[in-house]
Motif scaffolding. Structure first.
Motif, mmCIF file in Angstrom:
data_model
loop_
_atom_site.group_PDB
_atom_site.id
_atom_site.type_symbol
_atom_site.label_atom_id
_atom_site.label_comp_id
_atom_site.label_asym_id
_atom_site.label_seq_id
_atom_site.Cartn_x
_atom_site.Cartn_y
_atom_site.Cartn_z
ATOM 1 N N MET A 123 0.832 -1.196 0.000
ATOM 2 C CA MET A 123 0.000 0.000 0.000
ATOM 3 C C MET A 123 0.870 1.251 0.000
ATOM 4 S SD MET A 123 -2.926 1.419 2.630
ATOM 5 C CE MET A 123 -4.028 0.043 2.407
ATOM 6 N N PHE A 124 1.931 1.255 0.803
ATOM 7 C CA PHE A 124 2.823 2.411 0.824
ATOM 8 C C PHE A 124 3.392 2.658 -0.569
ATOM 9 C CE2 PHE A 124 7.051 4.297 1.085
ATOM 10 C CZ PHE A 124 6.721 5.518 1.649
ATOM 11 N N ALA A 161 -1.905 3.800 11.001
ATOM 12 C CA ALA A 161 -2.245 3.307 12.338
ATOM 13 C C ALA A 161 -3.590 3.871 12.808
ATOM 14 C CB ALA A 161 -1.138 3.667 13.326
ATOM 15 N N ILE A 162 -3.800 5.152 12.605
ATOM 16 C CA ILE A 162 -5.049 5.794 13.035
ATOM 17 C C ILE A 162 -6.243 5.238 12.256
ATOM 18 C CG2 ILE A 162 -6.334 7.982 13.037
ATOM 19 C CD1 ILE A 162 -3.538 9.329 13.566
ATOM 20 N N LEU A 163 -6.098 5.164 10.945
ATOM 21 C CA LEU A 163 -7.207 4.687 10.109
ATOM 22 C C LEU A 163 -7.490 3.206 10.326
ATOM 23 C CD1 LEU A 163 -6.270 6.671 6.896
ATOM 24 C CD2 LEU A 163 -8.257 7.089 8.366
ATOM 25 N N ASP A 188 -9.171 0.117 0.958
ATOM 26 C CA ASP A 188 -9.236 0.977 -0.225
ATOM 27 C C ASP A 188 -9.470 2.438 0.161
ATOM 28 O OD1 ASP A 188 -11.844 0.182 0.561
ATOM 29 O OD2 ASP A 188 -12.640 0.649 -1.429
ATOM 30 N N GLU A 189 -10.225 2.661 1.223
ATOM 31 C CA GLU A 189 -10.443 4.019 1.711
ATOM 32 C C GLU A 189 -9.189 4.551 2.408
ATOM 33 O OE1 GLU A 189 -13.959 3.800 4.122
ATOM 34 O OE2 GLU A 189 -15.271 3.565 2.387
ATOM 35 N N GLU A 195 -6.182 3.859 1.633
ATOM 36 C CA GLU A 195 -5.248 4.224 0.561
ATOM 37 C C GLU A 195 -5.582 5.594 -0.031
ATOM 38 O OE1 GLU A 195 -3.738 2.268 -3.595
ATOM 39 O OE2 GLU A 195 -4.238 0.926 -1.935
ATOM 40 N N GLN A 196 -6.851 5.855 -0.263
ATOM 41 C CA GLN A 196 -7.259 7.154 -0.810
ATOM 42 C C GLN A 196 -6.975 8.295 0.168
ATOM 43 O OE1 GLN A 196 -11.373 6.644 -1.842
ATOM 44 N NE2 GLN A 196 -10.886 5.810 -3.854
ATOM 45 N N VAL A 197 -7.321 8.082 1.421
ATOM 46 C CA VAL A 197 -7.110 9.121 2.429
ATOM 47 C C VAL A 197 -5.616 9.399 2.602
ATOM 48 C CG1 VAL A 197 -7.327 9.657 4.895
ATOM 49 C CG2 VAL A 197 -9.274 8.704 3.648
ATOM 50 N N LEU A 198 -4.810 8.346 2.663
ATOM 51 C CA LEU A 198 -3.373 8.532 2.851
ATOM 52 C C LEU A 198 -2.722 9.209 1.645
ATOM 53 C CD1 LEU A 198 -2.319 5.270 4.705
ATOM 54 C CD2 LEU A 198 -2.508 7.581 5.625
ATOM 55 N N THR A 199 -3.199 8.906 0.452
ATOM 56 C CA THR A 199 -2.664 9.587 -0.731
ATOM 57 C C THR A 199 -2.932 11.084 -0.635
ATOM 58 O OG1 THR A 199 -2.990 7.617 -2.096
ATOM 59 C CG2 THR A 199 -2.705 9.696 -3.258
ATOM 60 N N ALA A 200 -4.148 11.447 -0.298
ATOM 61 C CA ALA A 200 -4.496 12.865 -0.154
ATOM 62 C C ALA A 200 -3.702 13.509 0.975
ATOM 63 C CB ALA A 200 -5.992 13.013 0.097
ATOM 64 N N LEU A 201 -3.615 12.831 2.104
ATOM 65 C CA LEU A 201 -2.877 13.354 3.254
ATOM 66 C C LEU A 201 -1.420 13.623 2.907
ATOM 67 C CD1 LEU A 201 -2.646 13.865 6.401
ATOM 68 C CD2 LEU A 201 -1.930 11.477 6.517
#
Length: 102
Positions: A8-9, A44-46, A54-55, A57-63
């Motif tokens: 994922m990273f 870790a939080i999510l 899948d969510e 991954e989207q949130v971390l990309t934006a973050l």
């Protein structure tokens, strides 16, 4: 790090670098990188909040894209004053690209 988290990273890193890359910033040696620390903290939080992968991954990309846009000012301070305005402009254009991506 588990294999799925590592994969994922790598996916997040690839997506983020695609959106944040700009030749002018590369020429001026402005850091264009994904923060592993922010990825791990966000993951870790999510994960603890039972968010689906899948969510996550989207949130971390934006973050991570936003984190990059906000942290570029550290590099701008090291540049010649004549270049600082252009670097800020390119950064703004990069952030706009990020926002329109989402």
């Amino acid at each position: 790090m588990t294999d799925s988290k590592e994969a994922m990273f790598r996916r997040v890193e690839r997506k983020a670098l695609t959106h944040m890359h700009h030749d002018y910033l590369t020429t001026r040696k402005v850091r264009q990188a994904v923060s592993r620390f922010h990825f791990d903290a966000g993951y870790a939080i999510l994960s603890a909040a039972a968010v689906k992968d899948d969510e996550i991954e989207q949130v971390l990309t934006a973050l991570l894209l936003l984190e990059q846009g906000l942290s570029i000012h550290d590099d701008v301070d090291r540049c010649q004053s004549s270049d600082q305005g252009l670097i800020v402009l390119v950064t703004i254009l990069t952030v706009v690209n990020i926002i329109t991506f989402w």
